[in-house]
Design a protein around this motif. Structure first.
Motif, PDB file in Angstrom:
ATOM      1  N   LYS A 159      -4.068  -8.949  -5.325  1.00 51.03           N
ATOM      2  CA  LYS A 159      -5.342  -8.808  -6.030  1.00 51.03           C
ATOM      3  C   LYS A 159      -6.313  -7.921  -5.268  1.00 51.03           C
ATOM      4  CE  LYS A 159      -9.192 -11.479  -7.948  1.00 51.03           C
ATOM      5  NZ  LYS A 159      -9.756 -12.836  -8.149  1.00 51.03           N
ATOM      6  N   GLU A 160      -6.509  -8.238  -3.978  1.00 45.88           N
ATOM      7  CA  GLU A 160      -7.450  -7.470  -3.175  1.00 45.88           C
ATOM      8  C   GLU A 160      -6.947  -6.047  -2.928  1.00 45.88           C
ATOM      9  OE1 GLU A 160      -7.944 -11.799  -2.201  1.00 45.88           O
ATOM     10  OE2 GLU A 160      -6.271 -10.401  -2.496  1.00 45.88           O
ATOM     11  N   ALA A 161      -5.649  -5.898  -2.665  1.00 47.19           N
ATOM     12  CA  ALA A 161      -5.100  -4.565  -2.391  1.00 47.19           C
ATOM     13  C   ALA A 161      -5.345  -3.632  -3.572  1.00 47.19           C
ATOM     14  CB  ALA A 161      -3.608  -4.662  -2.079  1.00 47.19           C
ATOM     15  N   ILE A 162      -5.128  -4.139  -4.778  1.00 44.88           N
ATOM     16  CA  ILE A 162      -5.288  -3.312  -5.979  1.00 44.88           C
ATOM     17  C   ILE A 162      -6.767  -3.037  -6.257  1.00 44.88           C
ATOM     18  CG2 ILE A 162      -5.036  -3.334  -8.497  1.00 44.88           C
ATOM     19  CD1 ILE A 162      -2.301  -4.760  -8.023  1.00 44.88           C
ATOM     20  N   SER A 163      -7.610  -4.063  -6.167  1.00 47.59           N
ATOM     21  CA  SER A 163      -9.025  -3.869  -6.505  1.00 47.59           C
ATOM     22  C   SER A 163      -9.709  -2.951  -5.495  1.00 47.59           C
ATOM     23  CB  SER A 163      -9.741  -5.225  -6.583  1.00 47.59           C
ATOM     24  OG  SER A 163      -9.745  -5.871  -5.321  1.00 47.59           O
ATOM     25  N   TRP A 164      -9.344  -3.062  -4.197  1.00 44.09           N
ATOM     26  CA  TRP A 164      -9.973  -2.190  -3.199  1.00 44.09           C
ATOM     27  C   TRP A 164      -9.481  -0.751  -3.321  1.00 44.09           C
ATOM     28  CZ3 TRP A 164      -9.216  -6.280   1.207  1.00 44.09           C
ATOM     29  CH2 TRP A 164     -10.227  -7.249   1.093  1.00 44.09           C
ATOM     30  N   ALA A 165      -8.209  -0.587  -3.698  1.00 42.65           N
ATOM     31  CA  ALA A 165      -7.697   0.774  -3.903  1.00 42.65           C
ATOM     32  C   ALA A 165      -8.472   1.445  -5.037  1.00 42.65           C
ATOM     33  CB  ALA A 165      -6.206   0.727  -4.231  1.00 42.65           C
ATOM     34  N   TRP A 166      -8.679   0.699  -6.109  1.00 46.89           N
ATOM     35  CA  TRP A 166      -9.435   1.236  -7.242  1.00 46.89           C
ATOM     36  C   TRP A 166     -10.883   1.537  -6.832  1.00 46.89           C
ATOM     37  CZ3 TRP A 166      -7.980   2.907 -11.940  1.00 46.89           C
ATOM     38  CH2 TRP A 166      -8.994   3.154 -12.878  1.00 46.89           C
ATOM     39  N   GLU A 167     -11.481   0.618  -6.113  1.00 43.53           N
ATOM     40  CA  GLU A 167     -12.877   0.797  -5.693  1.00 43.53           C
ATOM     41  C   GLU A 167     -13.030   2.055  -4.835  1.00 43.53           C
ATOM     42  OE1 GLU A 167     -16.324  -1.514  -3.049  1.00 43.53           O
ATOM     43  OE2 GLU A 167     -14.498  -2.570  -3.637  1.00 43.53           O
ATOM     44  N   PHE A 168     -12.096   2.261  -3.904  1.00 44.78           N
ATOM     45  CA  PHE A 168     -12.215   3.425  -3.034  1.00 44.78           C
ATOM     46  C   PHE A 168     -12.042   4.716  -3.817  1.00 44.78           C
ATOM     47  CE2 PHE A 168     -10.220   6.599  -0.162  1.00 44.78           C
ATOM     48  CZ  PHE A 168     -11.318   6.817   0.661  1.00 44.78           C
ATOM     49  N   LEU A 169     -11.021   4.774  -4.669  1.00 40.20           N
ATOM     50  CA  LEU A 169     -10.737   6.009  -5.389  1.00 40.20           C
ATOM     51  C   LEU A 169     -11.812   6.335  -6.426  1.00 40.20           C
ATOM     52  CD1 LEU A 169      -6.877   5.650  -5.991  1.00 40.20           C
ATOM     53  CD2 LEU A 169      -8.016   7.133  -4.329  1.00 40.20           C
ATOM     54  N   VAL A 170     -12.230   5.314  -7.170  1.00 39.57           N
ATOM     55  CA  VAL A 170     -13.132   5.566  -8.310  1.00 39.57           C
ATOM     56  C   VAL A 170     -14.609   5.465  -7.922  1.00 39.57           C
ATOM     57  CG1 VAL A 170     -13.796   4.768 -10.613  1.00 39.57           C
ATOM     58  CG2 VAL A 170     -11.377   4.822  -9.960  1.00 39.57           C
ATOM     59  N   ASP A 171     -14.960   4.400  -7.192  1.00 35.04           N
ATOM     60  CA  ASP A 171     -16.385   4.189  -6.885  1.00 35.04           C
ATOM     61  C   ASP A 171     -16.841   5.008  -5.681  1.00 35.04           C
ATOM     62  OD1 ASP A 171     -16.305   2.426  -8.962  1.00 35.04           O
ATOM     63  OD2 ASP A 171     -16.266   0.620  -7.726  1.00 35.04           O
ATOM     64  N   VAL A 172     -15.988   5.103  -4.646  1.00 40.16           N
ATOM     65  CA  VAL A 172     -16.393   5.825  -3.438  1.00 40.16           C
ATOM     66  C   VAL A 172     -16.136   7.329  -3.583  1.00 40.16           C
ATOM     67  CG1 VAL A 172     -16.010   6.097  -0.958  1.00 40.16           C
ATOM     68  CG2 VAL A 172     -16.019   3.807  -1.972  1.00 40.16           C
ATOM     69  N   LEU A 173     -14.908   7.689  -3.970  1.00 36.94           N
ATOM     70  CA  LEU A 173     -14.566   9.113  -4.053  1.00 36.94           C
ATOM     71  C   LEU A 173     -14.895   9.740  -5.409  1.00 36.94           C
ATOM     72  CD1 LEU A 173     -11.132   9.259  -2.155  1.00 36.94           C
ATOM     73  CD2 LEU A 173     -13.429   9.613  -1.259  1.00 36.94           C
ATOM     74  N   LYS A 174     -15.222   8.900  -6.386  1.00 38.31           N
ATOM     75  CA  LYS A 174     -15.634   9.385  -7.712  1.00 38.31           C
ATOM     76  C   LYS A 174     -14.520  10.122  -8.454  1.00 38.31           C
ATOM     77  CE  LYS A 174     -19.759   7.913  -6.673  1.00 38.31           C
ATOM     78  NZ  LYS A 174     -20.197   6.578  -7.197  1.00 38.31           N
ATOM     79  N   LEU A 195       1.136   0.969  -2.731  1.00 47.04           N
ATOM     80  CA  LEU A 195       0.751  -0.366  -2.291  1.00 47.04           C
ATOM     81  C   LEU A 195       2.016  -1.221  -2.245  1.00 47.04           C
ATOM     82  CD1 LEU A 195      -2.341  -0.873  -4.668  1.00 47.04           C
ATOM     83  CD2 LEU A 195      -2.214   0.451  -2.548  1.00 47.04           C
ATOM     84  N   VAL A 196       2.414  -1.617  -1.053  1.00 46.54           N
ATOM     85  CA  VAL A 196       3.655  -2.383  -0.883  1.00 46.54           C
ATOM     86  C   VAL A 196       3.309  -3.857  -0.692  1.00 46.54           C
ATOM     87  CG1 VAL A 196       5.712  -2.720   0.535  1.00 46.54           C
ATOM     88  CG2 VAL A 196       4.854  -0.405   0.107  1.00 46.54           C
ATOM     89  N   PHE A 197       3.978  -4.686  -1.474  1.00 40.58           N
ATOM     90  CA  PHE A 197       3.757  -6.130  -1.402  1.00 40.58           C
ATOM     91  C   PHE A 197       4.996  -6.785  -0.787  1.00 40.58           C
ATOM     92  CE2 PHE A 197       1.995  -4.686  -5.669  1.00 40.58           C
ATOM     93  CZ  PHE A 197       0.736  -4.371  -5.168  1.00 40.58           C
ATOM     94  N   MET A 198       5.012  -6.928   0.531  1.00 36.36           N
ATOM     95  CA  MET A 198       6.184  -7.519   1.195  1.00 36.36           C
ATOM     96  C   MET A 198       6.158  -9.030   1.008  1.00 36.36           C
ATOM     97  SD  MET A 198       6.656  -5.523   4.789  1.00 36.36           S
ATOM     98  CE  MET A 198       5.943  -3.904   4.999  1.00 36.36           C
ATOM     99  N   GLN A 199       7.137  -9.521   0.249  1.00 36.05           N
ATOM    100  CA  GLN A 199       7.187 -10.962  -0.004  1.00 36.05           C
ATOM    101  C   GLN A 199       8.589 -11.552   0.144  1.00 36.05           C
ATOM    102  OE1 GLN A 199       5.749  -9.871  -4.216  1.00 36.05           O
ATOM    103  NE2 GLN A 199       6.796 -11.834  -4.576  1.00 36.05           N
ATOM    104  N   TYR A 200       9.586 -10.681   0.444  1.00 33.05           N
ATOM    105  CA  TYR A 200      10.964 -11.161   0.611  1.00 33.05           C
ATOM    106  C   TYR A 200      11.545 -10.690   1.945  1.00 33.05           C
ATOM    107  CZ  TYR A 200      10.586 -11.686  -4.479  1.00 33.05           C
ATOM    108  OH  TYR A 200      10.178 -12.013  -5.747  1.00 33.05           O
ATOM    109  N   ASN A 201      12.636 -11.356   2.348  1.00 28.57           N
ATOM    110  CA  ASN A 201      13.453 -10.906   3.476  1.00 28.57           C
ATOM    111  C   ASN A 201      14.853 -10.647   2.955  1.00 28.57           C
ATOM    112  OD1 ASN A 201      14.191 -10.442   6.282  1.00 28.57           O
ATOM    113  ND2 ASN A 201      15.296 -12.374   6.145  1.00 28.57           N
ATOM    114  N   ARG A 202      15.362  -9.418   3.166  1.00 24.89           N
ATOM    115  CA  ARG A 202      16.724  -9.068   2.727  1.00 24.89           C
ATOM    116  C   ARG A 202      17.703  -9.463   3.820  1.00 24.89           C
ATOM    117  NH1 ARG A 202      18.754  -7.531  -2.069  1.00 24.89           N
ATOM    118  NH2 ARG A 202      17.174  -5.875  -2.339  1.00 24.89           N
ATOM    119  N   LYS A 203      18.676 -10.312   3.478  1.00 28.74           N
ATOM    120  CA  LYS A 203      19.668 -10.762   4.451  1.00 28.74           C
ATOM    121  C   LYS A 203      20.874  -9.816   4.447  1.00 28.74           C
ATOM    122  CE  LYS A 203      20.103 -15.192   4.982  1.00 28.74           C
ATOM    123  NZ  LYS A 203      20.400 -16.632   4.758  1.00 28.74           N
ATOM    124  N   ALA A 204      21.758  -9.982   5.432  1.00 30.09           N
ATOM    125  CA  ALA A 204      22.899  -9.073   5.571  1.00 30.09           C
ATOM    126  C   ALA A 204      23.840  -9.145   4.377  1.00 30.09           C
ATOM    127  CB  ALA A 204      23.657  -9.380   6.858  1.00 30.09           C
TER     128      ALA A 204
END
Length: 873
Positions: free
Chosen positions: A104-119, A213-222
């Motif tokens: 949630k935060e990763a996506i909303s902050w990415a949008w805020e930086f690109l659209v609100d800060v950089l216009k 935006l990478v969401f690491m939530q798993y571990n890949r086993k051998a």
């Protein structure tokens, strides 16, 4: 319009306002991770945190990381320069969360930086989300999609496949879905014709990914299965050069102020103009991109070489030289002249460039000159291949020949094709690629490692106790099996270890782990993702038993002596040669030490002796070790501690001091300099432009060497009746020998003259031909040759000289003919070649003079007679 430097600064400041710690870029060259040569993503410096090997100091982090992608799955090298947005070295803007915020935060902050800060206009932005994978039981990433729906219409949210939208660190380890942000920079007219969503991930040069935006939530086993990560991680990476292009309204990364100053300098130096010719433009882009990569690599301590990471840098540099040579008409070194403009534009963000400017320019200039000589050699070889091909009536050179030029002589295949086209020829591309594939397969087979999953016996982190102990009670935390080159080994992680893991140039400790049941040999200790790993050929049978970890103390002591000596050498070299001396690499083993340092000329014998004397004086002074363990880095700098360029240091460091020698160091050292014993420098040589190498030994090895010298001296003295002045006796013997050699030469000449006179007095005329035959024992081939040419000088017509001689047990045939006999059809080479069969040999030569050697002395007379017979005499 924001400049590139302002855009970089706005990113890190934005995430600092969101509670992120700003950290410096890690070096682009990785030294202590066997799985990577270069930093290819912003997350590399945080791998040990992501893998759980090290606790996160900060839960939220942001930075701008210099990266290099030229190998493995991230191989963009051949696109670089030809398109507008691929690079070898690039900067990655990133923000991370280690077990804190998530999608949630990763996506909303990415949008805020690109659209609100950089216009940035939101209608030009698209987001991709993972579409799911039924075979792995993974659903679509509806969570990420739901957050994007709060900011953009549904038709701007695009499903992406596993290749594009499921990120994995490697074959095993942390992984998870990712969400890419793409921007459409086309004209309004083009956008009206084709919607941007139809061009996402279609390699359109104006519809490109700028942020992942990478969401690491798993571990890949051998075995390929997935398990949830205990602590989820956010890892984002935005291409800095692509963002600058967007913000500056350009259609190419190379049109921004990141590259334009360099491209302008290339134009000024070459007399070419960017934008006039597509081929020239490609060459300029290649040089502009590659000069950044090469300069930063050298700054981080990686010089061009023929092995591993050094070979990658050399390959990049040579690619730039080749484009400049072919399309910019640069036949002399010129890229090194671009370094000042690079530093002017990037030195503010990366001050290490300015600090290393002299070395960077020197290395690049010498590498350029070396490869230009290689190109000239390759062109000469290719000229011969082309001439041979045309002589054979063919229009295609073989793939093997093209590959030999590439592999043995470093001649690029596409340059081979270019030159061939200019000469109406082609190359067997399939044959070349087949040879290339064979080479790659050989390399893959040599490097192939089959790694099993970690078997966790208990949770915990490794504590290194080796600065204070060489034996310590321990237990196994986890282990895994690896297979490489038909050998099975085991990697073992201990909860407490005295074993030093290979790093900082010092080899890893060996020793044993002992329980009441068994003793297991530890054959090496490596560091992987900041985790000490003990390597054994077998596992303990009782894995949960209490154990003692015991280091091989003899090897440790020898390593410590050599490592401490490198510190003293470093200081002594600066004192003798100047403050420009900086360490550029080292290797510390139990048997010897190697120390690389910046210096632009050969170190003289007298300077070497001065360095030795300075170091040995400090050894005799028995200066005690003063160790500052885990002190703040600012405090270390205040002490005057010397840091290495290209090293990544944390907030707290270890400093080693022996008197006035003060250095950052994590290695093992002697308690006092007297333990080193003595140092002897064995050699001094060049390893690269502006970098010299010293190899030396200490302690017992010096004793062994001195014993050898003493034994040799004693033996020499005995050969000269134990003369008190050995040097004078040897000199006298050499002078006498020289005089005797002169006498021998005179005697040989006299004997040859006598033999020639005898031969002249025994000439036999046959059909007008003056036949001279020599059958002699113990006559050297050189003497026979001299006689033959003397005879030819005196008998200018109708001379037929044939000799069958032996020397040191080997038979030789010799034939000399006058020019008129050669003109009449006789060939000396053909005659000796046929007759040599009778002495079980072969030979040949020119039409007027030829020789042949063999094994059968008994056949000499018959061979001489055969030559006369073949000549019709």
């Amino acid at each position: 319009m924001l400049t590139a430097n302002e855009i970089r600064d706005s990113f890190v400041k934005f995430f600092e306002s969101k509670g992120h710690q700003i950290v410096p870029s890690a070096p682009m060259v990785i030294k202590d991770d066997p799985t990577l040569m270069f930093t290819n993503a912003g997350m590399n410096q945080f791998k040990d945190i992501i893998l759980g090997n090290h606790p996160a100091k900060y839960k939220r982090v942001t930075d701008s990381q210099k990266c290099l992608r030229v190998s493995g799955k991230h191989n963009d090298l051949e696109e670089v320069g030809h398109d507008t947005y691929h690079h070898t070295m690039f900067e990655m803007l990133g923000n991370w969360s280690f077990g804190d915020y998530f999608k949630k935060e990763a996506i909303s902050w990415a949008w805020e930086f690109l659209v609100d800060v950089l216009k940035i206009d939101p209608k030009d932005l698209y987001a991709t989300v993972f579409e799911g994978s039924p075979e792995e039981g993974l659903e679509r990433d509806n969570e990420a999609a739901s957050y994007w729906e709060q900011f953009m219409p549904a038709d701007h949210i695009i499903n992406g496949n596993k290749h594009d939208n499921f990120w994995e660190m490697g074959d095993t380890g942390p992984c998870g879905p990712c969400s890419e942000i793409h921007i459409d920079s086309r004209s309004e007219e083009e956008k009206a014709k084709v919607p941007g969503r139809e061009l996402v991930n279609k390699d359109h040069p104006q519809v490109i990914e700028i942020w992942n935006l990478v969401f690491m939530q798993y571990n890949r086993k051998a075995d390929g299965s997935l398990e949830p990560l205990p602590a989820r991680v956010i890892d984002t990476g935005m291409g800095f050069e692509r963002l600058v292009r967007t913000m500056q309204g350009k259609t190419s990364n190379y049109d921004t102020d990141v590259f334009q100053p360099i491209i302008k300098a290339i134009g000024d130096l070459s007399g070419k103009k960017y934008g006039d010719d597509p081929k020239i433009d490609v060459a300029m882009r290649v040089v502009a991109d590659h000069i950044r990569t090469i300069a930063f690599s050298i700054t981080d301590g990686q010089l061009p070489s023929n092995a591993k990471a050094g070979y990658v840098i050399r390959r990049i540099l040579r690619r730039a030289v080749r484009y400049a040579y072919t399309f910019l008409d640069q036949k002399q070194a010129f890229m090194y002249k671009l370094i000042p403009v690079l530093i002017e534009n990037m030195g503010g963000a990366y001050p290490e460039l300015k600090a290393q400017q002299g070395l960077i320019e020197k290395v690049i200039k010498e590498e350029e000159e070396s490869f230009l000589r290689t190109l000239e050699t390759g062109i000469r070889l290719l000229d011969k291949v082309m001439a041979d091909t045309k002589a054979a009536g063919k229009t295609e050179i073989s793939g093997v020949d093209a590959f030999t030029l590439y592999d043995t002589f470093g001649f690029p295949f596409d340059l081979t094709e270019l030159i061939l086209r200019e000469n109406g020829l082609t190359a067997d591309v399939a044959g070349f690629e087949a040879e290339m594939q064979k080479q790659k397969q050989r390399a893959r087979n040599a490097a192939a490692v089959e790694t099993g999953d970690w078997v966790v016996l208990k949770e915990g982190e490794t504590e290194f106790v080796g600065y204070d102990y060489t034996e310590y009670e321990t237990s196994i935390l986890r282990y895994r099996q690896i297979k490489q080159k038909n050998q099975t080994l085991y990697q073992i992680v201990l909860d407490k270890t005295p074993f030093y893991a290979e790093s900082g140039g010092q080899v890893g400790d060996t020793g044993v782990i002992v329980s009441e049941f068994e003793t297991i040999d530890i054959i090496d200790t490596k560091k992987e993702n900041n985790l000490p790993i003990h390597i054994a050929k077998k596992l303990p049978e009782h894995l949960d038993a209490p154990m003692m970890a015991c280091v091989d103390t003899d090897k440790r002591a020898a390593c410590a002596a050599n490592h401490s000596c490198t510190h003293l050498l470093d200081e002594a070299l600066r004192e003798v040669l100047g403050d420009h001396v900086e360490q550029k690499g080292s290797l510390v083993t139990p048997n010897s030490l190697r120390f690389d340092f910046s210096h632009f000329q050969k170190v003289t014998d007298e300077e070497i002796r001065q360095v030795e004397h300075l170091v040995n004086a400090k050894i005799r002074a028995n200066i005690p070790l003063k160790e500052y363990r885990n002190i703040p880095i600012e405090e270390a700098k205040e002490l005057g501690a010397i840091a290495l360029f290209g090293e990544k240091y944390g907030d707290h460091v270890r400093v080693i001091q022996f008197g006035s020698s003060i250095e950052f160091c994590g290695g093992t050292h002697v308690a006092a300099t007297g333990n080193i014993g003595m140092v002897k420098i064995l050699s001094e040589s060049s390893v690269a432009a502006g970098v010299r190498r010293i190899e030396a030994i200490t302690g017992a090895r010096v004793e062994e060497m001195l014993d050898g010298f003493q034994d040799t001296l004693r033996e020499l003295k005995s050969l000269f009746n134990n003369a008190p002045d050995l040097a004078n006796s040897i000199r006298k013997a050499i002078d006498e020998n020289t005089g005797l050699k002169k006498q021998m030469e005179e005697f040989k000449k006299e004997k040859q003259a006598q033999m020639k006179e005898r031969l002249l007095s025994n000439i036999k005329e046959v059909n007008g031909v003056k036949l001279i035959k020599l059958c002699a024992l113990m006559t050297s081939p050189e003497a026979v040759k001299n006689i033959a040419f003397q005879l030819r000088g005196e008998i200018t017509e109708n001379l037929f000289f044939v000799a069958g001689t032996q020397f040191e047990g080997k038979p030789t045939l010799t034939v000399m003919l006058s020019d008129n006999l050669v003109a009449g059809g006789l060939k000396a080479g053909a005659l000796v070649k046929e007759a040599a069969k009778l002495i079980q040999g072969g030979g040949g030569g020119q039409p007027h003079f030829a020789t042949a050697g063999g094994k059968n002395i008994d056949g000499l007379n018959a061979a001489v007679d055969k030559i006369i017979e073949l000549a019709g005499l």
